[in-house]
Motif scaffolding. Structure first.
Motif, PDB file in Angstrom:
ATOM      1  N   TRP A 292      13.436 -10.331   4.702  1.00 44.15           N
ATOM      2  CA  TRP A 292      12.220 -10.435   3.896  1.00 44.15           C
ATOM      3  C   TRP A 292      11.482  -9.097   3.875  1.00 44.15           C
ATOM      4  CZ3 TRP A 292       7.004  -9.720   4.800  1.00 44.15           C
ATOM      5  CH2 TRP A 292       6.144 -10.148   3.766  1.00 44.15           C
ATOM      6  N   THR A 293      11.395  -8.428   5.016  1.00 46.02           N
ATOM      7  CA  THR A 293      10.711  -7.135   5.097  1.00 46.02           C
ATOM      8  C   THR A 293      11.395  -6.097   4.218  1.00 46.02           C
ATOM      9  OG1 THR A 293      10.016  -7.600   7.377  1.00 46.02           O
ATOM     10  CG2 THR A 293       9.927  -5.304   6.655  1.00 46.02           C
ATOM     11  N   LEU A 294      12.698  -5.981   4.350  1.00 42.81           N
ATOM     12  CA  LEU A 294      13.420  -4.933   3.626  1.00 42.81           C
ATOM     13  C   LEU A 294      13.431  -5.178   2.123  1.00 42.81           C
ATOM     14  CD1 LEU A 294      16.526  -4.432   5.961  1.00 42.81           C
ATOM     15  CD2 LEU A 294      14.346  -3.230   5.987  1.00 42.81           C
ATOM     16  N   ILE A 295      13.775  -6.383   1.729  1.00 40.79           N
ATOM     17  CA  ILE A 295      13.921  -6.671   0.302  1.00 40.79           C
ATOM     18  C   ILE A 295      12.569  -6.667  -0.403  1.00 40.79           C
ATOM     19  CG2 ILE A 295      14.663  -8.419  -1.371  1.00 40.79           C
ATOM     20  CD1 ILE A 295      16.871  -9.170   0.644  1.00 40.79           C
ATOM     21  N   SER A 296      11.533  -7.185   0.253  1.00 41.89           N
ATOM     22  CA  SER A 296      10.204  -7.219  -0.383  1.00 41.89           C
ATOM     23  C   SER A 296       9.665  -5.812  -0.618  1.00 41.89           C
ATOM     24  CB  SER A 296       9.224  -8.025   0.467  1.00 41.89           C
ATOM     25  OG  SER A 296       9.019  -7.423   1.732  1.00 41.89           O
ATOM     26  N   ILE A 297       9.911  -4.884   0.301  1.00 44.76           N
ATOM     27  CA  ILE A 297       9.454  -3.501   0.125  1.00 44.76           C
ATOM     28  C   ILE A 297      10.180  -2.849  -1.048  1.00 44.76           C
ATOM     29  CG2 ILE A 297       9.465  -1.189   1.154  1.00 44.76           C
ATOM     30  CD1 ILE A 297       8.851  -2.473   3.839  1.00 44.76           C
ATOM     31  N   ALA A 298      11.496  -3.064  -1.124  1.00 42.88           N
ATOM     32  CA  ALA A 298      12.273  -2.474  -2.226  1.00 42.88           C
ATOM     33  C   ALA A 298      11.811  -3.038  -3.573  1.00 42.88           C
ATOM     34  CB  ALA A 298      13.760  -2.736  -2.012  1.00 42.88           C
ATOM     35  N   ILE A 299      11.606  -4.348  -3.649  1.00 43.65           N
ATOM     36  CA  ILE A 299      11.162  -4.968  -4.895  1.00 43.65           C
ATOM     37  C   ILE A 299       9.765  -4.473  -5.269  1.00 43.65           C
ATOM     38  CG2 ILE A 299      10.476  -7.160  -5.950  1.00 43.65           C
ATOM     39  CD1 ILE A 299      12.744  -8.491  -4.384  1.00 43.65           C
ATOM     40  N   TYR A 300       8.896  -4.334  -4.272  1.00 40.82           N
ATOM     41  CA  TYR A 300       7.537  -3.846  -4.519  1.00 40.82           C
ATOM     42  C   TYR A 300       7.563  -2.444  -5.127  1.00 40.82           C
ATOM     43  CZ  TYR A 300       2.759  -2.280  -3.546  1.00 40.82           C
ATOM     44  OH  TYR A 300       1.479  -1.774  -3.657  1.00 40.82           O
ATOM     45  N   GLY A 301       8.432  -1.575  -4.574  1.00 37.18           N
ATOM     46  CA  GLY A 301       8.540  -0.212  -5.097  1.00 37.18           C
ATOM     47  C   GLY A 301       9.020  -0.184  -6.528  1.00 37.18           C
ATOM     48  N   ILE A 302      10.004  -1.037  -6.858  1.00 46.06           N
ATOM     49  CA  ILE A 302      10.514  -1.101  -8.239  1.00 46.06           C
ATOM     50  C   ILE A 302       9.447  -1.649  -9.173  1.00 46.06           C
ATOM     51  CG2 ILE A 302      12.221  -2.209  -9.726  1.00 46.06           C
ATOM     52  CD1 ILE A 302      14.142  -2.177  -7.293  1.00 46.06           C
ATOM     53  N   TYR A 303       8.740  -2.702  -8.741  1.00 48.29           N
ATOM     54  CA  TYR A 303       7.729  -3.350  -9.582  1.00 48.29           C
ATOM     55  C   TYR A 303       6.564  -2.415  -9.888  1.00 48.29           C
ATOM     56  CZ  TYR A 303       3.889  -6.459 -10.888  1.00 48.29           C
ATOM     57  OH  TYR A 303       2.826  -7.036 -11.529  1.00 48.29           O
ATOM     58  N   LYS A 304       6.066  -1.722  -8.876  1.00 48.66           N
ATOM     59  CA  LYS A 304       4.884  -0.879  -9.042  1.00 48.66           C
ATOM     60  C   LYS A 304       5.158   0.351  -9.894  1.00 48.66           C
ATOM     61  CE  LYS A 304       1.279  -1.078  -7.321  1.00 48.66           C
ATOM     62  NZ  LYS A 304      -0.009  -1.598  -7.830  1.00 48.66           N
ATOM     63  N   THR A 305       6.419   0.753 -10.027  1.00 47.89           N
ATOM     64  CA  THR A 305       6.732   1.987 -10.767  1.00 47.89           C
ATOM     65  C   THR A 305       7.587   1.695 -12.000  1.00 47.89           C
ATOM     66  OG1 THR A 305       8.666   2.366  -9.339  1.00 47.89           O
ATOM     67  CG2 THR A 305       6.618   3.416  -8.686  1.00 47.89           C
ATOM     68  N   ARG A 306       7.540   0.436 -12.454  1.00 49.30           N
ATOM     69  CA  ARG A 306       8.345   0.060 -13.624  1.00 49.30           C
ATOM     70  C   ARG A 306       7.773   0.709 -14.883  1.00 49.30           C
ATOM     71  NH1 ARG A 306       4.480  -3.484 -12.754  1.00 49.30           N
ATOM     72  NH2 ARG A 306       3.514  -4.648 -14.476  1.00 49.30           N
TER      73      ARG A 306
END
Length: 569
Positions: free
Chosen positions: A11-25
């Protein structure tokens, strides 16, 4: 690990990666992709700089190094605040004035294209290899501890990083590093608190044990060129390393070039300079407390449990059982000696305490010999086996003694550290490949969109290359030393070129180019010949000094060559 640990980890790893993609889409141009729209404030820059430097190697190797060698490694960072001040005053204003994407653009303006290209290639060589080690370091340990396939562990780390780094560029790197840094430091502080609570003796007695066993000796004023860690190397040789790493390594320069203003970038660097030492102190101190813990609770003979499990199932199982029995008896003798030493300290009998300390050192030497017997059996069973186990010490302790949930969090710390450093490295390799090589010398007149896509391509290319390198890498004596050695082989020359550019205005392009080649050859000669004879003396130089030697060599060679080779061409 428990189900809860797996949930916390993924959850920690995947949520951080998804957050980075979402915020810079969304659509980007080259400027926003490489400089993050110059939107970063000082504390984001500071955390990003710290997260870039604090790789998984920091959290895997540093506690193990403290376990074996005490707090001496902290001296490596004593020169960091000084280096941050010098860079803030001398380097950053020039980068901002020229509005560069990479540090190496300045070199063409000051010297010529060939000097810019050479320096960029040195950086790409060093950082390209380092990116592989940054992925490999946690993968080799984590794959062993978790029972994962090493290749798939490399791919898991590398692909996660590639996804959000290629997607969002510099902004995605900086945004995700804030969350990763929170996980890293939160996890390590929690681990430190739990270690102290688990100690079978009082915290005060633990400090007495650590002090008597010379694990708290954080400062050494003994001057020895072959010694990697003392005050002199920390305040001189390490300063050169930090000047080059933070001042001319694009993985760090890219962090503060994304700042809103010159002042914000300076404050971010200064923040790093004054928080890094306390951070390293905490990590080292945790390693020392783990050492104390294992003086009263028996540790494994070898911390790499996979290797010992193989040994127990081999024809050498009975011999290894005998080694374990000898180690257990020696441990019990040592435990009684520690208790006797603490009793003497409580009674104020320092002479008796020192006498018992001498006995403990003899017991520790005996335990060292027993461990060597175990390692010899491991090699008999598997000649290709890795017997160095320093990097396994901390995570072995975590898996054996920390509560459910916290174990998953500490594994997430290691993965986050690997991802934070790798993302900066891949982002820097992509920008340098595009701006300093492809756009400048291969395809000069393409559209902004073309260069944006090429930057993404090079980022992905270096990410795949790092995964490939990691798959075929092998363990060094100590991972944190390996990464510092790799940097030291190239950083001195790179820094020397920048120092000449900033402060030796009379030296021109041709002279500094030849000087850089000679300096790099000198450093490689010193390293691979393990010292060189000069005027009858044999010099054995610790690798941290390569940074100072390389930098000074470029300056001297440049000054000597300028009158000979003439003006800039």
């Amino acid at each position: 690990m428990s189900t809860l640990d797996w949930i916390v980890l993924f959850w920690t790893l995947i949520s951080i990666a998804i957050y980075g993609i979402y915020k810079t889409r969304g659509k980007k141009n080259l400027d926003s992709y490489l400089r993050g729209k110059n939107s970063m404030n000082w504390w984001t820059i500071g955390l990003s700089i710290m997260a870039t430097q604090a790789s998984a190697i920091t959290f895997l190797s540093t506690p193990g190094q403290a376990y074996e060698d005490g707090m001496r490694f902290i001296q490596f960072y004593f020169g960091l605040p000084l280096a941050m001040i010098i860079i803030s005053v001398s380097f950053i204003p020039i980068y901002y004035k020229l509005k560069v994407y990479t540090a190496y653009e300045y070199l063409e303006n000051r010297f010529d294209l060939k000097t810019r290209t050479l320096t960029a290639l040195l950086f790409i060589t060093q950082r390209g290899l380092a990116a592989g080690i940054t992925i490999y370091a946690p993968a080799i340990i984590l794959s062993t501890l978790l029972g994962w396939n090493l290749t798939w562990t490399n791919i898991f780390i590398g692909v996660l990083v590639i996804l959000y780094t290629v997607s969002g560029g510099t902004e995605a790197v900086s945004i995700t590093q804030k969350q990763q840094m929170a996980v890293m430091m939160g996890g390590m502080i929690l681990a430190g608190i739990i270690v102290i609570q688990l100690l079978p003796i009082s915290f005060q007695d633990a400090l007495h044990v650590a002090g008597k066993m010379e694990k708290l000796n954080a400062v050494s004023f003994e001057f020895d060129l072959a010694d990697r860690y003392n005050v002199w190397s920390g305040m001189t040789a390490a300063v050169f390393l930090f000047l080059s790493y933070f001042g001319s390594d694009q993985s760090q320069v890219g962090r503060y070039l994304s700042g809103q203003t010159l002042t914000q970038s300076r404050m971010g660097l200064i923040m790093n300079g004054f928080l890094k030492i306390p951070m390293q102190f905490v990590i080292l101190f945790i390693g020392v407390m783990v050492f104390v813990f294992y003086q009263f609770i028996q540790p494994p003979v070898i911390f790499n449990q996979v290797q010992t499990d193989k040994l127990r199932q081999s024809e050498y199982a009975s011999e290894y059982e005998g080694v374990e029995q000898k180690y257990k008896a020696s441990f019990e003798s040592g435990k009684l000696a520690y208790e006797e030493m603490l009793t003497a300290i409580d009674a104020g009998e320092e002479e008796k305490a020192d006498l018992v300390k001498s006995q403990i050192k003899e017991i520790k030497a005996e335990q060292g010999l027993i461990r060597e017997e175990a390692k010899a059996l491991i090699l008999k069973n598997d000649p290709t086996a890795e017997t160095r186990d320093t990097d396994y010490i901390f995570m072995r302790f975590v898996m054996d003694y920390l509560p459910k949930g916290v174990v998953g969090l500490l594994f997430a710390v290691i993965f986050c550290a690997a991802m934070s450093s790798s993302s900066s490295e891949l982002n820097a390799l992509g920008s340098t490949s595009t701006i300093d090589l492809y756009k400048r010398s291969i395809k000069k007149d393409a559209s902004d969109h073309h260069y944006l896509m090429s930057s993404k391509f090079f980022t992905a290319f270096w990410g795949l290359g790092a995964i490939l390198f990691a798959t075929y890498a092998s363990l060094f004596e100590n991972l944190i030393q390996a990464i510092n050695l790799l940097g030291s082989l190239f950083y001195g020359t790179i820094l020397g070129v920048f120092i000449v550019g900033f402060f030796m205005k009379f030296v021109k392009g041709r002279a500094v180019f030849i000087a850089a080649l000679l300096s790099q050859a000198l450093i490689l000669l010193i390293h691979f010949k393990n010292g060189i004879g000069i005027l009858g003396f044999h010099w054995d130089i610790g690798f941290l000094w390569y940074n100072a030697v390389g930098c000074i060599a470029v300056m001297l060679f440049g000054a000597i060559l300028q009158p000979i080779v003439g003006k800039k061409i």
